[in-house]
Design an enzyme around this catalytic site. Structure first.
Site, PDB file in Angstrom:
ATOM      1  N   ALA A  11      11.013 -12.328 -49.820  1.00  0.00           N
ATOM      2  CA  ALA A  11      10.204 -12.560 -51.014  1.00  0.00           C
ATOM      3  C   ALA A  11       8.747 -12.817 -50.660  1.00  0.00           C
ATOM      4  O   ALA A  11       7.832 -12.396 -51.376  1.00  0.00           O
ATOM      5  CB  ALA A  11      10.775 -13.732 -51.814  1.00  0.00           C
ATOM      6  N   ASP A  67      18.504 -14.677 -50.487  1.00  0.00           N
ATOM      7  CA  ASP A  67      18.119 -13.842 -51.619  1.00  0.00           C
ATOM      8  C   ASP A  67      19.144 -12.760 -51.893  1.00  0.00           C
ATOM      9  O   ASP A  67      19.969 -12.421 -51.045  1.00  0.00           O
ATOM     10  CB  ASP A  67      16.759 -13.175 -51.349  1.00  0.00           C
ATOM     11  CG  ASP A  67      16.682 -12.499 -49.975  1.00  0.00           C
ATOM     12  OD1 ASP A  67      17.659 -11.842 -49.580  1.00  0.00           O
ATOM     13  OD2 ASP A  67      15.658 -12.650 -49.293  1.00  0.00           O
ATOM     14  N   ARG A  77      13.464   6.933 -54.473  1.00  0.00           N
ATOM     15  CA  ARG A  77      12.986   6.972 -55.856  1.00  0.00           C
ATOM     16  C   ARG A  77      12.976   5.568 -56.452  1.00  0.00           C
ATOM     17  O   ARG A  77      13.716   4.692 -56.023  1.00  0.00           O
ATOM     18  CB  ARG A  77      13.903   7.852 -56.712  1.00  0.00           C
ATOM     19  CG  ARG A  77      13.958   9.309 -56.295  1.00  0.00           C
ATOM     20  CD  ARG A  77      14.850  10.076 -57.250  1.00  0.00           C
ATOM     21  NE  ARG A  77      14.975  11.473 -56.875  1.00  0.00           N
ATOM     22  CZ  ARG A  77      15.685  12.362 -57.559  1.00  0.00           C
ATOM     23  NH1 ARG A  77      16.346  11.972 -58.647  1.00  0.00           N
ATOM     24  NH2 ARG A  77      15.745  13.609 -57.157  1.00  0.00           N
ATOM     25  N   ASP A  82      17.709 -17.014 -37.695  1.00  0.00           N
ATOM     26  CA  ASP A  82      17.994 -17.376 -39.080  1.00  0.00           C
ATOM     27  C   ASP A  82      19.110 -16.515 -39.665  1.00  0.00           C
ATOM     28  O   ASP A  82      19.903 -16.980 -40.474  1.00  0.00           O
ATOM     29  CB  ASP A  82      16.730 -17.225 -39.929  1.00  0.00           C
ATOM     30  CG  ASP A  82      15.734 -18.352 -39.677  1.00  0.00           C
ATOM     31  OD1 ASP A  82      16.121 -19.367 -39.066  1.00  0.00           O
ATOM     32  OD2 ASP A  82      14.567 -18.212 -40.089  1.00  0.00           O
ATOM     33  N   SER A 131       7.076 -11.618 -48.051  1.00  0.00           N
ATOM     34  CA  SER A 131       6.440 -10.366 -47.643  1.00  0.00           C
ATOM     35  C   SER A 131       6.149  -9.461 -48.839  1.00  0.00           C
ATOM     36  O   SER A 131       5.288  -8.591 -48.761  1.00  0.00           O
ATOM     37  CB  SER A 131       7.327  -9.623 -46.629  1.00  0.00           C
ATOM     38  OG  SER A 131       8.523  -9.168 -47.235  1.00  0.00           O
ATOM     39  N   ASP A 137      10.715  -0.272 -57.233  1.00  0.00           N
ATOM     40  CA  ASP A 137      11.604  -0.133 -56.079  1.00  0.00           C
ATOM     41  C   ASP A 137      12.686  -1.194 -56.084  1.00  0.00           C
ATOM     42  O   ASP A 137      13.529  -1.218 -55.178  1.00  0.00           O
ATOM     43  CB  ASP A 137      10.804  -0.243 -54.781  1.00  0.00           C
ATOM     44  CG  ASP A 137      10.094   1.066 -54.428  1.00  0.00           C
ATOM     45  OD1 ASP A 137      10.191   2.022 -55.222  1.00  0.00           O
ATOM     46  OD2 ASP A 137       9.442   1.126 -53.376  1.00  0.00           O
TER      47      ASP A 137
END
Length: 290
Positions: free
Chosen positions: A190, A147, A157, A72, A192, A176
């Site tokens: 997305a 995406d 951070r 993919d 996962s 995150d």
């Protein structure tokens, strides 16, 4: 039905299996009297091939069909280059899941023959234009089929940013990052991160927060025509990154503004005529068929 005479071949680099499949494809297509044109990058690792070559962006201008051999990820890269030319794209799976490259190497000649004879269905998949502005000036342009992801980059951070949809303020978030996914990408990163699976025909975007510092932040589904804006907070002490399809990155600084909108050109993705999205989900995601 398209008249496929000039066939462009694109392959994932670094795989002997891909090269073997490409050689099989070349023989098969030329036996049918078709003209084969190789992407110049894959041609470099096939010495003595004796075929015409071209840059990937030119392939859309001179070919009637592009066949991508790989996973993919290979098709995502090809799509960003070819979508503007409206050339149809067919995927042969030499990767892992294969949500986009759905022709098996074991059925290669039979399936490709069906497509060449008009036995196919067409998916129209929209892409995203992603632009970055810094102090009012454009500093970066990216394109995504799956995406675009705002993330901390090399830092560990959380980052702070503001989200606007159609000019309306949605929230300030510390997390995150954020995944903005098309229906095509809803079965990728997305998924996962806890996002919903969207049928490829939907005209929608899903926004999936990544480990938000709140218990109430959930994925949001909005119209595919929505214009999104992310503003990187001046209070960030680290420089985050925006990534498209996990393949194209751009480093950000506090104060940058990222705009995300639907691209005017779409990808024409071909499937064998009996393609079934739900069957693909059953096979790739391990759904029960009972």
């Amino acid at each position: 039905m398209d008249n496929f005479r000039n066939i462009g071949l694109i392959g994932r680099l670094g795989s002997k299996a891909v090269i073997d499949t490409l050689k099989q494809l070349m023989r098969f297509l030329e036996e049918r009297g078709l003209n084969v044109i190789l992407d110049e990058k894959i041609a470099e690792v096939m010495p003595g091939h004796g075929r015409q070559t071209c840059k990937r962006k030119m392939m859309g201008e001179i070919c009637d069909l592009a066949i991508v051999v790989g996973g993919d990820g290979s098709l995502l890269g090809a799509a960003r280059s070819l979508a503007r030319s409206d050339i149809p794209v067919l995927g042969v799976n030499r990767g892992n899941l294969g949500f986009l490259t759905d022709i098996s190497p074991q059925d290669l000649e039979e399936r490709v023959a069906e497509v060449l004879e008009g036995g196919y269905s067409v998916d129209s998949r929209f892409l995203l234009d992603v632009s970055v502005r810094r102090k009012g000036e454009s500093v970066g342009e990216l394109v995504a089929l799956n995406d675009c992801v705002l993330h901390p980059g090399k830092a560990t951070r959380m980052i702070q940013f503001e989200l606007y949809i159609e000019g309306q303020f949605v929230y300030t978030q510390r997390s995150d990052g954020l995944i903005v996914s098309t229906p095509t990408g809803s079965t990728a990163y997305a998924l996962s991160a806890g996002g919903p699976i969207m049928h490829p025909k939907l005209d929608a975007l899903v926004l999936v927060p990544m480990f938000p510092h709140t218990l109430s932040s959930r994925p949001i589904v909005v119209s595919g025509n929505s214009e999104l804006k992310l503003v990187i907070s001046e209070e960030n002490s680290t420089y985050p990154t925006i990534s498209c399809d996990g393949q194209a990155d751009f480093s950000l600084v506090p104060g940058d503004v990222i705009s995300i909108r639907k691209k005017s050109h779409k990808l024409r993705l071909l499937h064998p005529r009996d393609y079934n999205f739900y069957q693909t989900c059953r096979e790739k995601l391990g759904w029960s068929s009972l």
